[in-house]
Enzyme design. Structure first.
Site, PDB file in Angstrom:
ATOM      1  N   ALA B  10      85.667  64.364   6.591  1.00 24.96           N
ATOM      2  CA  ALA B  10      84.833  63.678   7.590  1.00 24.96           C
ATOM      3  C   ALA B  10      85.498  62.456   8.226  1.00 24.96           C
ATOM      4  O   ALA B  10      85.648  62.390   9.454  1.00 24.96           O
ATOM      5  CB  ALA B  10      83.503  63.283   6.957  1.00 24.96           C
ATOM      6  N   CYS B  44      78.451  67.350   1.184  1.00 23.22           N
ATOM      7  CA  CYS B  44      77.034  67.225   0.801  1.00 23.22           C
ATOM      8  C   CYS B  44      76.358  68.580   0.748  1.00 23.22           C
ATOM      9  O   CYS B  44      75.295  68.729   0.148  1.00 23.22           O
ATOM     10  CB  CYS B  44      76.277  66.376   1.804  1.00 23.22           C
ATOM     11  N   TRP B 438      46.041  55.982   9.859  1.00 21.61           N
ATOM     12  CA  TRP B 438      46.930  54.929   9.365  1.00 21.61           C
ATOM     13  C   TRP B 438      48.103  55.632   8.711  1.00 21.61           C
ATOM     14  O   TRP B 438      47.960  56.186   7.613  1.00 21.61           O
ATOM     15  CB  TRP B 438      46.231  54.046   8.324  1.00 21.61           C
TER      16      TRP B 438
END
Lengths: 456, 456
Positions: B10, B44, B438
């Site tokens: 990466a 991963c 909420w």
């Protein structure tokens, strides 16, 4: 001390409950007038109840009148307030069931009357079978109509906003032949930019809902007092039921009659503690008030349950002697249209332009999970950033499962006036079941940063 | 001008690709040495490939050596760099296949050697059947071992961090009898607070994985060079395969030999443009570097693919003459353990205390969607806020589908140093299929605000 509440849904009863939490029945008497049959329900849930995803009306009710009464809140259902007299601190209500009149003096008044659907003055618009979708009573009436004999087979939904689109889907699920009429070029034209609305239109049509855009309604055709069709320049659309989804207006009739101040959006003006401007002890919250847009600084009317609950809570805390504020909104919203998730926050292109911003946009396609992980689905993010500063002004997301809730991270970024360049470094969560190694939000921030640089 | 890259995953290849984007082959020659067989893969994703959710190794590879070569990046697989000479701007690599030695001069050097699994010096630890999970070659070796005859039937995973927990689940899915050994009181003890770890332990055990906490390993038992069991004070645990999940250390051997500076975490020290401190034209990124924690200000080693990609990109932009920065991390992470989603951002209680913060906590249970909406599932959010200021220091989430990605909104709040009180007003998205009216994040912010007020 006495609190009188007008309106028994989210805003009013949140205020009542918060006040009760802080002051016991010996310190504060609370009387709440509600015109309808229900308290503290989820109006946003009505389309899902009509569509069958929610199986019982009771599930939409967070707190029944009985629960409120147990908490020492004197709820009076089917009572419509007809007069507010701020000088004499008096409210007069009519008992819709019994016919009598009730007078209550108040120390604090909580005004939470919500909004009313926009209903144009078309011929036939008052016929049976024509519904707004605002209260749980409206929902109950629609359910009853759908269950009548002979069962309605054709539906026309007028207006392609959230409610219109959600109701169109609900009626389709109930087996009706559904047509959605939208006056602009795309459904959700007020909510998302045209390029995003195009994706929504596609998804709706894909489900088998007829979508007519740039539609005009001349009148409603009726027979024996029942609606039969919607008449348009292009012909008559059969309609055993018509649902009005043309938006809502703040319900301020009582307030304006009492001399309370209304802003340019038609909503009541309050300060950030939700006190009605120029008054002492008169509070307002929910769909009847206007809010401040934190990016443009302008007043806006955003009738959403989430704001109603927050504002009601803030009003309740303040009127009971506490301190809380509702600073404003940034225009976050989300909906699910069939399998499609659609979300927005901040400003759309049109809104940004109207507010005088020069801006750049970036649009990226990515996936909800790592591309190789099962269940990954395509999603699109569009960002709008101020041209010179790169400040994030708005974002829109369209995707399938797990796409739309990403708008919250973008909402917090808009709230904090982050630049898209700073956002490229954000430490967002990554693991293959949750995101590609570059989360779509980060990819969008990178592309928007490039756009900002190019425009410099 | 020539760029030499050490490490083809990466960080290294992101840097190479970004540099190539800005400078064509005539402006910049790029040589990349990679010790293993693969480039630009998702480490991963290895547990999901082992577990079967990802069906082919090729899916984990974002860019093959061929794709890089087409972009004009000279990738040399199976080449291990053995010497860096910063003064002579020279790198010497050994060809692991051919046996020869290669010398390359550089103008810019990109150091991206990643990390190596921690392997204690237990007797038997070098036996076959003992694996780290760091490179795609490791993953391939595990696959081969699992496919060998007779097939391994028992597995012991040592270490209950992300990798350990993910690998335990993967091996369970492959039909093995799995035991997870964790030296602290709960799995993921370094990642989440004990009360949250307890929920993780429950979920893992519920799947049929044996979890031994406060475990100690004496040695590994072997037979004919193959691992047979893990010996603990409580007895011997049969193990046809042992997976090491005791964390990783920055792989800095080459760098330190070359005199490059290493920080207290063992990672290479860089500035925010990812230039190795004190050097000119030597860059580093990924699991081999340390980062700044933006809340504590301390250096930390957080070996995650998302940082490796960001840092690599930043290094690549800078070495090619652009400008980009990686300011630091705030400790965001997420994983899925069986059906359980676990996420964190900012500081845990332990981390907050160690950094000298006085803090309050709030823990709430809510649901991922409106309670009445189909598919709503329970979720827990814990917030940690600084005692006096109410500044959000950290958050942890445990739940099922649609729970964990909410950590991103909290991560943006931590990043912007929001107070929990301001967070109660956040304009987060609401609709019944996505959240209760909420949102759990807002409920948690309310409760944390109460805790801050009480502690004043």
């Amino acid at each position: 001390m006495k609190l009188v509440v007008i309106g028994g849904d989210a805003a009013g009863m949140s205020a009542a409950s918060q006040a009760r939490k802080r002051l016991g029945p010996d310190q504060l008497e609370i009387v709440a007038f509600e015109r309808g049959h229900f308290t503290s329900y989820s109006a946003c849930g009505i389309p899902y109840w009509i569509g069958g995803a929610v199986t019982e009306r009771a599930k939409l009710i967070a707190r029944t009148p009985e629960v409120h009464r147990e908490a020492g809140i004197d709820v009076r259902l089917r009572h419509e307030v007809v007069t507010i007299d701020p000088d004499r601190r008096l409210v007069i209500a009519r008992d819709l069931a019994g016919g009598g009149e009730v007078r209550e003096n108040f120390d604090h008044l909580m005004y939470a009357t919500g909004a009313t659907p926009v209903i144009p003055e078309w011929a036939g618009v008052t016929a049976s079978g024509v519904f707004g979708v605002q209260t749980l009573d409206d929902g109950a009436a629609i359910q009853e109509w759908l269950a009548s004999d002979p069962a309605p087979r054709t539906a026309v939904v007028i207006g392609g906003g959230y409610i219109g689109v959600e109701m169109a889907e609900a009626l389709l699920k109930r087996g009706l032949d559904v047509t959605l009429l939208e006056k602009s070029a795309q459904p959700m034209g007020k909510t998302v930019d045209p390029d995003v609305g195009e994706l929504v239109a596609e998804a709706i049509r894909g489900q088998g809902i007829k979508v007519v855009t740039e539609a005009h309604v001349d009148s409603l055709e009726t027979e024996g007092g029942r609606v039969r069709a919607v008449v348009t320049p292009g012909g008559s659309l059969p309609a055993d039921i018509v649902v009005m989804g043309l938006g809502v207006r703040p319900n301020t009739a009582l307030a304006t009659a009492a001399g309370l101040p209304v802003g340019p959006t038609g909503g009541l003006r309050t300060d950030r503690r939700m006190r009605v401007e120029g008054t002492d002890g008169i509070w307002a919250a929910g769909d009847c008030v206007e809010s401040r847009h934190l990016i443009t600084g302008e007043p806006v009317h955003v009738p959403l349950g989430t704001h109603a609950n927050k504002q009601g809570r803030v009003a309740g805390i303040n009127l009971a002697g506490g301190y809380a504020t509702f600073p404003g909104v940034i225009g976050t919203a989300v909906t699910k249209v069939c399998e499609l998730e659609v979300a927005r926050t901040g400003l759309t292109e049109k809104e940004a332009a109207r507010a005088g911003f020069a801006y750049v946009t970036a649009r990226v396609e990515s996936t909800s999970r790592a591309g190789y992980y099962p269940g990954a689905s395509k999603m699109m993010i569009k960002l709008i950033a101020e041209r010179r500063t790169g400040t994030l002004l708005g974002a829109q997301i369209v995707g399938k499962a797990e796409a739309a809730k990403r708008i919250d991270a973008l909402a917090v970024a808009v709230w904090n006036r982050m630049t898209v360049e700073e956002m490229t470094a954000l430490d967002l969560s990554y693991a293959p079941p949750f995101a590609p190694v570059w989360d779509p939000v980060l990819i969008a921030a990178r592309k928007a940063t490039d756009a900002v640089h190019k425009a410099m």
